[in-house]
Design a protein around this motif. Structure first.
Motif, PDB file in Angstrom:
ATOM      1  N   HIS A 361       0.803  -1.218   0.000  1.00 33.87           N
ATOM      2  CA  HIS A 361       0.000   0.000   0.000  1.00 33.87           C
ATOM      3  C   HIS A 361       0.838   1.272   0.000  1.00 33.87           C
ATOM      4  O   HIS A 361       0.324   2.339  -0.339  1.00 33.87           O
ATOM      5  N   GLY A 362       2.110   1.178   0.387  1.00 32.27           N
ATOM      6  CA  GLY A 362       2.926   2.380   0.494  1.00 32.27           C
ATOM      7  C   GLY A 362       4.116   2.431  -0.431  1.00 32.27           C
ATOM      8  O   GLY A 362       4.841   3.435  -0.455  1.00 32.27           O
ATOM      9  N   ARG A 363       4.347   1.396  -1.231  1.00 30.77           N
ATOM     10  CA  ARG A 363       5.557   1.345  -2.032  1.00 30.77           C
ATOM     11  C   ARG A 363       5.614   2.428  -3.107  1.00 30.77           C
ATOM     12  O   ARG A 363       6.693   2.811  -3.549  1.00 30.77           O
ATOM     13  N   ASP A 364       4.447   2.949  -3.520  1.00 34.58           N
ATOM     14  CA  ASP A 364       4.413   4.020  -4.517  1.00 34.58           C
ATOM     15  C   ASP A 364       3.997   5.361  -3.909  1.00 34.58           C
ATOM     16  O   ASP A 364       3.591   6.272  -4.629  1.00 34.58           O
ATOM     17  N   ASP A 365       4.092   5.466  -2.589  1.00 37.32           N
ATOM     18  CA  ASP A 365       3.677   6.677  -1.887  1.00 37.32           C
ATOM     19  C   ASP A 365       4.835   7.676  -1.875  1.00 37.32           C
ATOM     20  O   ASP A 365       5.741   7.615  -1.029  1.00 37.32           O
ATOM     21  N   LEU A 366       4.861   8.592  -2.861  1.00 38.31           N
ATOM     22  CA  LEU A 366       5.963   9.530  -3.023  1.00 38.31           C
ATOM     23  C   LEU A 366       6.157  10.402  -1.791  1.00 38.31           C
ATOM     24  O   LEU A 366       7.295  10.687  -1.378  1.00 38.31           O
ATOM     25  N   VAL A 367       5.045  10.828  -1.176  1.00 36.72           N
ATOM     26  CA  VAL A 367       5.145  11.670   0.015  1.00 36.72           C
ATOM     27  C   VAL A 367       5.842  10.918   1.140  1.00 36.72           C
ATOM     28  O   VAL A 367       6.698  11.469   1.849  1.00 36.72           O
ATOM     29  N   ALA A 368       5.512   9.636   1.303  1.00 40.44           N
ATOM     30  CA  ALA A 368       6.130   8.842   2.367  1.00 40.44           C
ATOM     31  C   ALA A 368       7.619   8.631   2.093  1.00 40.44           C
ATOM     32  O   ALA A 368       8.445   8.686   3.023  1.00 40.44           O
ATOM     33  N   TRP A 369       7.981   8.384   0.827  1.00 36.17           N
ATOM     34  CA  TRP A 369       9.398   8.217   0.495  1.00 36.17           C
ATOM     35  C   TRP A 369      10.177   9.504   0.795  1.00 36.17           C
ATOM     36  O   TRP A 369      11.299   9.473   1.316  1.00 36.17           O
ATOM     37  N   LEU A 376      16.096  10.352   7.407  1.00 35.56           N
ATOM     38  CA  LEU A 376      17.378   9.663   7.457  1.00 35.56           C
ATOM     39  C   LEU A 376      18.508  10.690   7.561  1.00 35.56           C
ATOM     40  O   LEU A 376      18.513  11.694   6.840  1.00 35.56           O
ATOM     41  N   PRO A 377      19.462  10.476   8.431  1.00 34.66           N
ATOM     42  CA  PRO A 377      20.558  11.453   8.583  1.00 34.66           C
ATOM     43  C   PRO A 377      21.436  11.498   7.336  1.00 34.66           C
ATOM     44  O   PRO A 377      21.530  10.522   6.587  1.00 34.66           O
ATOM     45  N   VAL A 378      22.040  12.667   7.124  1.00 34.13           N
ATOM     46  CA  VAL A 378      22.960  12.826   5.997  1.00 34.13           C
ATOM     47  C   VAL A 378      24.082  11.798   6.131  1.00 34.13           C
ATOM     48  O   VAL A 378      24.627  11.578   7.210  1.00 34.13           O
ATOM     49  N   GLY A 379      24.391  11.159   5.027  1.00 34.50           N
ATOM     50  CA  GLY A 379      25.438  10.147   5.032  1.00 34.50           C
ATOM     51  C   GLY A 379      24.936   8.750   5.320  1.00 34.50           C
ATOM     52  O   GLY A 379      25.701   7.778   5.251  1.00 34.50           O
ATOM     53  N   HIS A 380      23.643   8.598   5.664  1.00 27.30           N
ATOM     54  CA  HIS A 380      23.097   7.260   5.916  1.00 27.30           C
ATOM     55  C   HIS A 380      23.147   6.457   4.625  1.00 27.30           C
ATOM     56  O   HIS A 380      22.788   6.955   3.556  1.00 27.30           O
ATOM     57  N   PRO A 381      23.584   5.208   4.665  1.00 23.83           N
ATOM     58  CA  PRO A 381      23.739   4.425   3.440  1.00 23.83           C
ATOM     59  C   PRO A 381      22.436   4.221   2.661  1.00 23.83           C
ATOM     60  O   PRO A 381      22.473   3.976   1.457  1.00 23.83           O
ATOM     61  N   ASP A 382      21.280   4.316   3.327  1.00 21.00           N
ATOM     62  CA  ASP A 382      20.002   4.091   2.640  1.00 21.00           C
ATOM     63  C   ASP A 382      19.481   5.336   1.937  1.00 21.00           C
ATOM     64  O   ASP A 382      18.499   5.258   1.192  1.00 21.00           O
ATOM     65  N   ARG A 383      20.113   6.493   2.188  1.00 25.79           N
ATOM     66  CA  ARG A 383      19.593   7.716   1.556  1.00 25.79           C
ATOM     67  C   ARG A 383      19.681   7.636   0.037  1.00 25.79           C
ATOM     68  O   ARG A 383      18.800   8.127  -0.672  1.00 25.79           O
ATOM     69  N   ALA A 384      20.753   7.021  -0.472  1.00 26.93           N
ATOM     70  CA  ALA A 384      20.898   6.897  -1.924  1.00 26.93           C
ATOM     71  C   ALA A 384      19.777   6.038  -2.508  1.00 26.93           C
ATOM     72  O   ALA A 384      19.185   6.367  -3.550  1.00 26.93           O
ATOM     73  N   LEU A 385      19.467   4.911  -1.838  1.00 27.80           N
ATOM     74  CA  LEU A 385      18.388   4.035  -2.304  1.00 27.80           C
ATOM     75  C   LEU A 385      17.050   4.773  -2.286  1.00 27.80           C
ATOM     76  O   LEU A 385      16.266   4.700  -3.230  1.00 27.80           O
ATOM     77  N   VAL A 386      16.788   5.488  -1.194  1.00 29.52           N
ATOM     78  CA  VAL A 386      15.528   6.224  -1.066  1.00 29.52           C
ATOM     79  C   VAL A 386      15.449   7.316  -2.134  1.00 29.52           C
ATOM     80  O   VAL A 386      14.411   7.511  -2.769  1.00 29.52           O
ATOM     81  N   GLY A 387      16.579   8.031  -2.366  1.00 29.05           N
ATOM     82  CA  GLY A 387      16.585   9.057  -3.393  1.00 29.05           C
ATOM     83  C   GLY A 387      16.321   8.485  -4.765  1.00 29.05           C
ATOM     84  O   GLY A 387      15.613   9.094  -5.589  1.00 29.05           O
ATOM     85  N   GLY A 388      16.876   7.308  -5.034  1.00 23.49           N
ATOM     86  CA  GLY A 388      16.618   6.659  -6.319  1.00 23.49           C
ATOM     87  C   GLY A 388      15.149   6.320  -6.502  1.00 23.49           C
ATOM     88  O   GLY A 388      14.580   6.485  -7.590  1.00 23.49           O
ATOM     89  N   ARG A 389      14.514   5.833  -5.425  1.00 25.56           N
ATOM     90  CA  ARG A 389      13.079   5.510  -5.519  1.00 25.56           C
ATOM     91  C   ARG A 389      12.252   6.776  -5.771  1.00 25.56           C
ATOM     92  O   ARG A 389      11.291   6.757  -6.537  1.00 25.56           O
ATOM     93  N   ILE A 390      12.645   7.885  -5.154  1.00 22.72           N
ATOM     94  CA  ILE A 390      11.921   9.144  -5.347  1.00 22.72           C
ATOM     95  C   ILE A 390      12.031   9.595  -6.798  1.00 22.72           C
ATOM     96  O   ILE A 390      11.036  10.004  -7.416  1.00 22.72           O
ATOM     97  N   ARG A 391      13.245   9.502  -7.382  1.00 26.62           N
ATOM     98  CA  ARG A 391      13.412   9.896  -8.777  1.00 26.62           C
ATOM     99  C   ARG A 391      12.606   8.998  -9.701  1.00 26.62           C
ATOM    100  O   ARG A 391      12.010   9.462 -10.683  1.00 26.62           O
ATOM    101  N   LEU A 392      12.554   7.714  -9.394  1.00 27.72           N
ATOM    102  CA  LEU A 392      11.770   6.774 -10.197  1.00 27.72           C
ATOM    103  C   LEU A 392      10.294   7.129 -10.168  1.00 27.72           C
ATOM    104  O   LEU A 392       9.610   7.155 -11.205  1.00 27.72           O
ATOM    105  N   LEU A 393       9.779   7.411  -8.984  1.00 30.44           N
ATOM    106  CA  LEU A 393       8.357   7.760  -8.867  1.00 30.44           C
ATOM    107  C   LEU A 393       8.070   9.105  -9.529  1.00 30.44           C
ATOM    108  O   LEU A 393       6.991   9.306 -10.113  1.00 30.44           O
TER     109      LEU A 393
END
Length: 399
Positions: A361-369, A376-393
């Motif tokens: 239900h939330g995988r395409d929720d741009l606001v939630a991403w 996520l703090p700056v430098g967190h390893p998951d920020r790149a993954l999250v940013g990629g998902r945002i660009r995709l959406l």
């Protein structure tokens, strides 16, 4: 009788005359048993077992219409006469009361008696009645057959004024008899299950397991009863609307184009058969037991600011909320999903945001991403993954 009179009525009048029935006399069909004997006889009669079915299908329709509904045994004895008190009072003036016998042999031509005499559904209108005091009334009746033996066990009848003279009155009685005979066939198997009629005042509804909906009656009661999807939908809707729903409201909540009111009443009757006649009241339909459910648990968890991760998992794994196409259930699901989403985004807890954006239900929720990226703090390893998902959406939805 003039030649224009229907043959079924003319033949009944002839039989009534041969029996020496006085058409000018009032109806006097005294009860040949004590009140106590009648009460025991009526409760043991098989047609009494389907009385809730008949009530569910017909009583709403005859309310405030001046019509009474009657169930008889196989000799025309009126076991139950139901309807508004004013209508029953009027019917009592012609002795159309519980315990009286309305066979053709006793009263002359009338619908219950003629249905028993011929074994067929029949309508008797006004002056077609043999007894003069009854000629202001009209009635429509149909025999009820034992599904095992084929024998007639009684009659379902509606009696009233001009409204009962219309063709739809007989059609309505026939359709109810068809439902009743199916219920009698089912009861031949189901009545032995005493747990079905547990009289506990509390119950539990479980609908979030995949393809499994269950009802459990009583605190700590063993086992339970499997439910059809339609019955689970009805129970969940009645829990969601404790003030009750009328037939039309429930019909519109069960299908996009509505459900035939007769079908709704039939489903309610089957629920009463399966769960107990005291579970659902009519006018409007509403639960009479304290019902908890796993859907209600989700609502409480959301409202009381409990842990949202189990809630997200629950609404993501299926069950009635996902599987049902009923508009009323879809609306309940949308409310729960939006309540969850609102809390997820407003509170901004990273573990919950992760659970939500990972769910169906939330995988395409741009606001939630975006909220997750912000948390996520700056430098967190998951920020790149999250940013990629945002660009995709962004590309996918043109935002």
């Amino acid at each position: 009788m003039p030649e224009t009179v229907r043959s079924v009525v003319r033949d009944s009048w002839a039989r009534s005359l041969e029996r020496g029935i006085d058409p000018g006399a009032g109806v006097d069909s005294s009860l040949a048993m004590t009140d106590e004997e009648f009460a025991r006889y009526r409760e043991a009669h098989p047609i009494t077992a389907v009385r809730p079915v008949v009530q569910s299908l017909m009583l709403d329709d005859i309310a405030d219409s001046g019509v009474v509904l009657a169930l008889t045994d196989n000799v025309g004895r009126l076991l139950w006469v139901e309807g508004e008190s004013s209508a029953r009072d009027r019917a009592s003036h012609i002795n159309f009361v519980e315990g009286s016998v309305w066979s053709e042999e006793v009263v002359g031509t009338n619908a219950p008696g003629l249905a028993l005499a011929t074994g067929k559904s029949v309508q008797v209108v006004g002056p077609e009645h043999f007894s003069s005091p009854v000629q202001e009334w009209s009635c429509a009746a149909a025999p009820v057959h034992d599904p095992a033996t084929g024998h007639v066990i009684g009659v379902i009848d509606v009696t009233g004024g001009r409204e009962v003279a219309a063709p739809f009155a007989l059609a309505a009685v026939r359709s109810v008899v068809a439902v009743v005979e199916r219920e009698l066939k089912a009861r031949a198997v189901d009545l032995s299950q005493s747990s079905t009629f547990d009289t506990g005042s509390r119950a539990r509804l479980t609908v979030l397991a995949d393809n499994s909906y269950r009802w459990q009656r009583g605190v700590g009661a063993p086992g339970g009863r499997a439910l059809s999807r339609r019955h689970a939908e009805i129970l969940l809707l009645l829990q969601h609307y404790p003030e009750g729903l009328n037939t039309e409201q429930l019909a519109l909540m069960l299908a996009d184009d509505g459900v035939d009111p007769v079908t709704v009443r039939a489903e309610i009757s089957r629920l009463r058969r399966d769960l107990g006649t005291d579970v659902i009241e009519s006018r409007p339909y509403r639960l009479t037991v304290e019902l908890s459910s796993d859907v209600g648990d989700l609502r409480n968890q959301i409202a009381n600011h409990g842990d949202l991760v189990p809630v997200i998992e629950a609404i993501g794994r299926g069950g009635l909320l996902v599987e049902s196409n009923a508009p009323g259930i879809t609306e309940i699901f949308e409310e729960i999903r939006e309540d969850v989403r609102s809390r997820v985004i407003a509170e901004g807890q990273v573990p919950v945001l992760r659970a939500w954006t990972s769910s169906v239900h939330g995988r395409d929720d741009l606001v939630a991403w975006r909220r997750l990226e912000h948390r996520l703090p700056v430098g967190h390893p998951d920020r790149a993954l999250v940013g990629g998902r945002i660009r995709l959406l962004d590309r996918r939805y043109g935002v």
